[in-house]
Design a protein around this motif. Structure first.
Motif, PDB file in Angstrom:
ATOM      1  N   TRP A   1      10.897 -13.731   6.620  1.00 53.09           N
ATOM      2  CA  TRP A   1      12.084 -14.106   5.855  1.00 53.09           C
ATOM      3  C   TRP A   1      12.700 -12.880   5.183  1.00 53.09           C
ATOM      4  CZ3 TRP A   1       9.822 -18.974   3.006  1.00 53.09           C
ATOM      5  CH2 TRP A   1       9.833 -20.070   3.893  1.00 53.09           C
ATOM      6  N   ASN A   2      11.864 -12.015   4.661  1.00 52.42           N
ATOM      7  CA  ASN A   2      12.371 -10.837   3.955  1.00 52.42           C
ATOM      8  C   ASN A   2      13.051  -9.838   4.881  1.00 52.42           C
ATOM      9  OD1 ASN A   2      11.737 -11.541   1.332  1.00 52.42           O
ATOM     10  ND2 ASN A   2       9.672 -10.708   1.433  1.00 52.42           N
ATOM     11  N   THR A   3      12.932 -10.036   6.174  1.00 49.99           N
ATOM     12  CA  THR A   3      13.636  -9.181   7.131  1.00 49.99           C
ATOM     13  C   THR A   3      14.706  -9.995   7.857  1.00 49.99           C
ATOM     14  OG1 THR A   3      11.944  -9.625   8.826  1.00 49.99           O
ATOM     15  CG2 THR A   3      11.658  -7.667   7.469  1.00 49.99           C
ATOM     16  N   SER A   4      15.212 -11.043   7.198  1.00 49.33           N
ATOM     17  CA  SER A   4      16.200 -11.917   7.823  1.00 49.33           C
ATOM     18  C   SER A   4      17.543 -11.203   7.956  1.00 49.33           C
ATOM     19  CB  SER A   4      16.350 -13.212   7.025  1.00 49.33           C
ATOM     20  OG  SER A   4      16.694 -12.934   5.694  1.00 49.33           O
ATOM     21  N   SER A   5      18.485 -11.851   8.625  1.00 45.02           N
ATOM     22  CA  SER A   5      19.754 -11.224   8.991  1.00 45.02           C
ATOM     23  C   SER A   5      20.636 -10.966   7.783  1.00 45.02           C
ATOM     24  CB  SER A   5      20.491 -12.108   9.994  1.00 45.02           C
ATOM     25  OG  SER A   5      20.884 -13.311   9.367  1.00 45.02           O
ATOM     26  N   ASP A   6      21.654 -10.128   8.005  1.00 44.82           N
ATOM     27  CA  ASP A   6      22.562  -9.767   6.921  1.00 44.82           C
ATOM     28  C   ASP A   6      23.423 -10.941   6.467  1.00 44.82           C
ATOM     29  OD1 ASP A   6      21.625  -7.191   6.918  1.00 44.82           O
ATOM     30  OD2 ASP A   6      23.159  -6.455   8.291  1.00 44.82           O
ATOM     31  N   VAL A   7      23.753 -11.855   7.384  1.00 45.31           N
ATOM     32  CA  VAL A   7      24.651 -12.953   7.015  1.00 45.31           C
ATOM     33  C   VAL A   7      23.951 -14.006   6.168  1.00 45.31           C
ATOM     34  CG1 VAL A   7      26.201 -12.632   8.966  1.00 45.31           C
ATOM     35  CG2 VAL A   7      24.211 -14.123   9.221  1.00 45.31           C
ATOM     36  N   THR A   8      22.619 -14.072   6.259  1.00 44.37           N
ATOM     37  CA  THR A   8      21.843 -14.959   5.398  1.00 44.37           C
ATOM     38  C   THR A   8      20.805 -14.127   4.662  1.00 44.37           C
ATOM     39  OG1 THR A   8      22.130 -16.898   6.809  1.00 44.37           O
ATOM     40  CG2 THR A   8      20.261 -16.915   5.305  1.00 44.37           C
ATOM     41  N   LEU A   9      20.913 -14.095   3.349  1.00 42.51           N
ATOM     42  CA  LEU A   9      19.957 -13.353   2.539  1.00 42.51           C
ATOM     43  C   LEU A   9      18.883 -14.320   2.049  1.00 42.51           C
ATOM     44  CD1 LEU A   9      18.944 -10.911   0.986  1.00 42.51           C
ATOM     45  CD2 LEU A   9      20.604 -11.423  -0.815  1.00 42.51           C
TER      46      LEU A   9
ATOM     47  N   VAL B   1      11.845 -13.285  -0.691  1.00 47.76           N
ATOM     48  CA  VAL B   1      10.716 -13.873  -1.404  1.00 47.76           C
ATOM     49  C   VAL B   1       9.856 -12.746  -1.957  1.00 47.76           C
ATOM     50  CG1 VAL B   1       8.746 -15.436  -1.284  1.00 47.76           C
ATOM     51  CG2 VAL B   1      10.719 -15.813   0.210  1.00 47.76           C
ATOM     52  N   ALA B   2       9.469 -12.844  -3.220  1.00 46.49           N
ATOM     53  CA  ALA B   2       8.632 -11.833  -3.852  1.00 46.49           C
ATOM     54  C   ALA B   2       7.505 -12.516  -4.618  1.00 46.49           C
ATOM     55  CB  ALA B   2       9.458 -10.955  -4.789  1.00 46.49           C
ATOM     56  N   ASN B   3       6.351 -11.883  -4.611  1.00 45.95           N
ATOM     57  CA  ASN B   3       5.179 -12.397  -5.312  1.00 45.95           C
ATOM     58  C   ASN B   3       4.576 -11.281  -6.162  1.00 45.95           C
ATOM     59  OD1 ASN B   3       4.933 -15.105  -3.917  1.00 45.95           O
ATOM     60  ND2 ASN B   3       4.820 -13.742  -2.155  1.00 45.95           N
ATOM     61  N   ARG B   4       3.981 -11.650  -7.262  1.00 44.57           N
ATOM     62  CA  ARG B   4       3.364 -10.660  -8.145  1.00 44.57           C
ATOM     63  C   ARG B   4       2.281 -11.336  -8.985  1.00 44.57           C
ATOM     64  NH1 ARG B   4       5.142  -5.690 -10.507  1.00 44.57           N
ATOM     65  NH2 ARG B   4       6.290  -5.437  -8.559  1.00 44.57           N
ATOM     66  N   LEU B   5       1.200 -10.608  -9.205  1.00 49.47           N
ATOM     67  CA  LEU B   5       0.154 -11.039 -10.133  1.00 49.47           C
ATOM     68  C   LEU B   5       0.254 -10.162 -11.381  1.00 49.47           C
ATOM     69  CD1 LEU B   5      -2.962 -11.246  -7.742  1.00 49.47           C
ATOM     70  CD2 LEU B   5      -1.175 -12.951  -8.121  1.00 49.47           C
ATOM     71  N   PHE B   6       0.301 -10.802 -12.526  1.00 43.26           N
ATOM     72  CA  PHE B   6       0.290 -10.089 -13.800  1.00 43.26           C
ATOM     73  C   PHE B   6      -1.052 -10.385 -14.457  1.00 43.26           C
ATOM     74  CE2 PHE B   6       4.708 -10.843 -12.742  1.00 43.26           C
ATOM     75  CZ  PHE B   6       5.333  -9.627 -13.040  1.00 43.26           C
ATOM     76  N   GLY B   7      -1.914  -9.384 -14.526  1.00 41.46           N
ATOM     77  CA  GLY B   7      -3.275  -9.598 -15.007  1.00 41.46           C
ATOM     78  C   GLY B   7      -3.590  -8.815 -16.260  1.00 41.46           C
ATOM     79  N   SER B   8      -4.434  -9.388 -17.086  1.00 39.57           N
ATOM     80  CA  SER B   8      -4.813  -8.749 -18.344  1.00 39.57           C
ATOM     81  C   SER B   8      -5.577  -7.451 -18.097  1.00 39.57           C
ATOM     82  CB  SER B   8      -5.667  -9.703 -19.170  1.00 39.57           C
ATOM     83  OG  SER B   8      -6.192  -9.036 -20.301  1.00 39.57           O
ATOM     84  N   ARG B   9      -5.206  -6.416 -18.846  1.00 44.23           N
ATOM     85  CA  ARG B   9      -5.918  -5.133 -18.758  1.00 44.23           C
ATOM     86  C   ARG B   9      -7.381  -5.264 -19.184  1.00 44.23           C
ATOM     87  NH1 ARG B   9      -1.106  -2.902 -21.315  1.00 44.23           N
ATOM     88  NH2 ARG B   9       0.130  -1.788 -19.746  1.00 44.23           N
ATOM     89  N   SER B  10      -7.668  -6.240 -20.025  1.00 41.07           N
ATOM     90  CA  SER B  10      -9.017  -6.372 -20.580  1.00 41.07           C
ATOM     91  C   SER B  10      -9.892  -7.335 -19.775  1.00 41.07           C
ATOM     92  CB  SER B  10      -8.935  -6.841 -22.037  1.00 41.07           C
ATOM     93  OG  SER B  10      -8.333  -8.133 -22.110  1.00 41.07           O
ATOM     94  N   TYR B  11      -9.457  -7.694 -18.573  1.00 44.67           N
ATOM     95  CA  TYR B  11     -10.176  -8.702 -17.785  1.00 44.67           C
ATOM     96  C   TYR B  11     -10.419  -8.153 -16.384  1.00 44.67           C
ATOM     97  CZ  TYR B  11     -11.414 -13.538 -16.510  1.00 44.67           C
ATOM     98  OH  TYR B  11     -12.072 -14.681 -16.137  1.00 44.67           O
TER      99      TYR B  11
END
Length: 403
Positions: free
Chosen positions: A96-104, A107-117
């Motif tokens: 999907w992230n490499t889909s065509s120019d006419v349809t944008l 999708v993005a994913n991220r983990l935000f984790g505690s520095r103390s864990y």
């Protein structure tokens, strides 16, 4: 603590096979129907992205074990092992992230984790490799409010500022929140055959059978796929590249949407879509924007669907994600938070959504002579659909276009 830092995208990989995509679509659509049955009583306009919620929970499921994992698998209707599902889902979102120019479609994913864990290295490597989801070390202990704002800012960037304040104030618990798993999805495309703005004019829209308001109604006569079945009219409008379409389901009765929603299943909408035939149609459709101020908290709905252990600090088993020696420091889900935005006008559609899973430690053809009519001047459902698989990316209800 183990951390990872990289871009949200990964190297190009082979897209999943049609069979794998169809399996993912079955799972996501079945989950979507179950979820809608739990949240449909919310008043007014409503929108969700089943794919966003599925992807966020799939990342979470990858760290679950035992009965916790089994419950999540049943509720999400996943077919296959965690490695199989995560691998095929990850390759799908990369395609999907490499889909065509006419349809944008991004999708993005991220983990935000505690520095103390401390998190399990195999889990971090798996989510990085399959979902392109690096772990960003953050402060959930002292600077929790600044961290919340930072996560919200990341989500806003991924969705072109359409999803604001996904995590409301006090949604993160100082010292107890250890991990937030986030998915963000953004879509923008133009119609294959846009509506003429010159033909748009204010006309009555029946919010209820006895209450009407003037709203801008677009109109166009053209060739569309259309069906009349089960007391509803179904219309498909293609986007420019032909890979995606918006499906509209309009009850024949002005006050008929509640009954349609009450009986909604993924098998039923598959039947609606299968009944579509090429027709000449007079289309009358309102411009609308679904842009809720508040996020949806889905924990109660997911629990009612059978995903209970994941939220229970005494029973949750996410030791594949983190396995501290002290059982009181083990993770369970505190909240699943979701927000979706959908805007439709003469040119096309813009849609965005984000989902956050907050983890805390325990203590914290032959054309008819007469054109068909599709006049959406009363509440209706919409489904933004990937055509080859039938996967629903966004779905929702428009009960008052002008709100």
């Amino acid at each position: 603590m183990t951390t990872g830092k990289s871009a949200d995208t990964t190297s190009p990989v082979t897209p999943p096979s049609p069979w794998e995509v169809a399996r993912l679509a079955r799972s996501s659509n079945a989950f979507a129907a179950d979820l809608w049955s739990q949240i449909r009583e919310a008043q007014g306009n409503l929108a969700v992205s089943p794919v966003s919620i599925t992807l966020a929970l799939a990342m979470t499921w990858g760290g679950a074990k035992g009965d916790t994992a089994n419950e999540m698998k049943r509720v999400l209707h996943f077919e296959g092992t965690p490695d199989e599902v995560m691998d095929s889902a990850g390759r799908l979102l990369q395609s999907w992230n490499t889909s065509s120019d006419v349809t944008l479609l991004r999708v993005a994913n991220r983990l935000f984790g505690s520095r103390s864990y401390t998190f399990e290295k195999p889990y971090l490597e798996k989510t990085q490799a399959t979902f392109g989801a690096p772990l960003e070390a953050v402060d959930f202990d002292v600077e929790v409010e600044a961290t919340r704002k930072s996560i919200n800012a990341w989500i806003a960037r991924q969705t072109e500022d359409r999803i604001q304040e996904l995590l409301p104030e006090r949604s993160l618990r100082p010292g107890l929140t250890k991990l937030v798993l986030v998915n963000a999805i953004y879509f923008k495309a133009t119609w294959a055959k846009p509506f003429s703005e010159e033909l748009t004019a204010p006309e009555p829209f029946f919010v209820t059978p006895t209450v009407k308001k003037d709203v801008p109604l677009m109109r166009r006569k053209g060739d569309y796929r259309f069906a009349e079945v089960d007391g509803v009219k179904v219309l498909e409008i293609l986007y420019k590249d032909g890979d995606m379409a918006m499906m509209f389901v309009l009850p024949d009765a002005v006050g008929g949407l509640e009954a349609v929603e009450r009986n909604l299943t993924s098998a039923q909408w598959d039947g609606w879509f299968a009944a579509l035939m090429n027709e000449t149609v007079n289309v009358v459709l309102p411009r609308f924007e679904v842009n809720p101020e508040a996020s949806l908290e889905l924990g109660e709905a997911l629990g009612a669907m059978g995903m209970r252990r994941a939220f229970n600090p005494e029973e949750a088993d996410f030791t594949g994600m983190a396995n501290p020696p002290n059982p009181n420091e083990r993770l369970h889900i505190s909240k699943v938070i979701h927000k979706a935005f959908v805007k439709l006008d003469e040119q096309g559609t813009e849609a965005a959504a984000a989902t956050a899973v907050v983890m805390v430690a325990r203590t914290g053809l032959a054309r008819p002579k007469v054109p068909k009519e599709f006049r959406a001047d009363h509440p209706f459902l919409f489904f933004l659909r990937e055509n080859s698989s039938g996967m629903i990316l966004f779905m929702g209800r428009v009960s008052e276009p002008a709100s």
